[in-house]
Design an enzyme around this catalytic site. Structure first.
Site, PDB file in Angstrom:
ATOM      1  N   GLY A 153      44.985  15.495  14.044  1.00 21.92           N
ATOM      2  CA  GLY A 153      44.217  14.738  13.061  1.00 21.92           C
ATOM      3  C   GLY A 153      43.662  13.479  13.691  1.00 21.92           C
ATOM      4  O   GLY A 153      43.397  13.433  14.886  1.00 21.92           O
ATOM      5  N   CYS A 154      43.523  12.459  12.910  1.00 20.91           N
ATOM      6  CA  CYS A 154      42.983  11.177  13.360  1.00 20.91           C
ATOM      7  C   CYS A 154      43.787  10.640  14.538  1.00 20.91           C
ATOM      8  O   CYS A 154      45.010  10.535  14.460  1.00 20.91           O
ATOM      9  CB  CYS A 154      43.018  10.189  12.194  1.00 20.91           C
TER      10      CYS A 154
END
Length: 178
Positions: A10-11
């Site tokens: 993810g981020c």
């Protein structure tokens, strides 16, 4: 002795925040991997058209923390069952992926997925992808959580729960100052 692990969960701001407090982690760099465009920018990666994932490259001391430990933490601190999504971050750039640096890491990635599946009711969709070319993210993305993340409402909603999972499940792996 140093080794390197490359993970996308993810981020990269969120993933970096998890690993920076681990004993044996020497350094972390946020960047882009797994795509087709040379020297992508953050804005280009965010379009989802470059094929790159936001990822982190971890330099660690394998005599202090093992690759298997890094993978166990990876699976415990993000949702490896959602395809191309982590929370509100949606797109292939937020996919869950492991980029092994050698055959030993590739084998451990397979074992790590099998080990982690016991903790998830849905199938793990984390991909094991070729290492490919690594592109460091822009400077303002590096050590984001420590520098400005606590002033970012999105980060404040996402990162503290990840850190709580880390403290609860892996307290023995944290640096004394973490």
């Amino acid at each position: 002795m140093k080794a390197t692990a490359t993970l996308a969960g993810g981020c990269f701001w969120c993933t970096e925040a998890v690993y920076q407090s681990l004993n044996g982690v020497i350094g972390i760099e946020s960047g882009y991997i797994g795509g087709t465009k040379a020297n992508p920018t953050y804005e280009e990666v965010c379009t989802g058209t470059t094929g790159h994932a936001e990822a982190i490259r971890i330099t660690y001391d394998p005599e202090v923390i093992g690759y298997a430990d890094l993978l166990d933490i990876f699976f415990a601190t993000h949702d490896p069952t959602t395809l191309n999504r982590q929370g509100n971050d949606v797109g292939t750039q937020y996919r869950s992926a492991i980029f092994p640096h050698d055959e030993e890491q590739r084998a451990e990635a397979v074992t790590g997925i099998e080990r982690a599946q016991a903790d998830w009711s849905d199938p793990i969709v984390t991909a094991i992808e070729p290492l490919g070319v690594w592109y460091p993210a822009e400077d303002y993305h590096q050590q984001y959580w420590d520098r400005v993340g606590t002033r970012n409402p999105y980060c404040m909603a996402v990162i503290p729960p990840k850190l709580q999972k880390l403290r609860k499940g892996f307290a023995d792996r944290l640096r004394a100052d973490a």
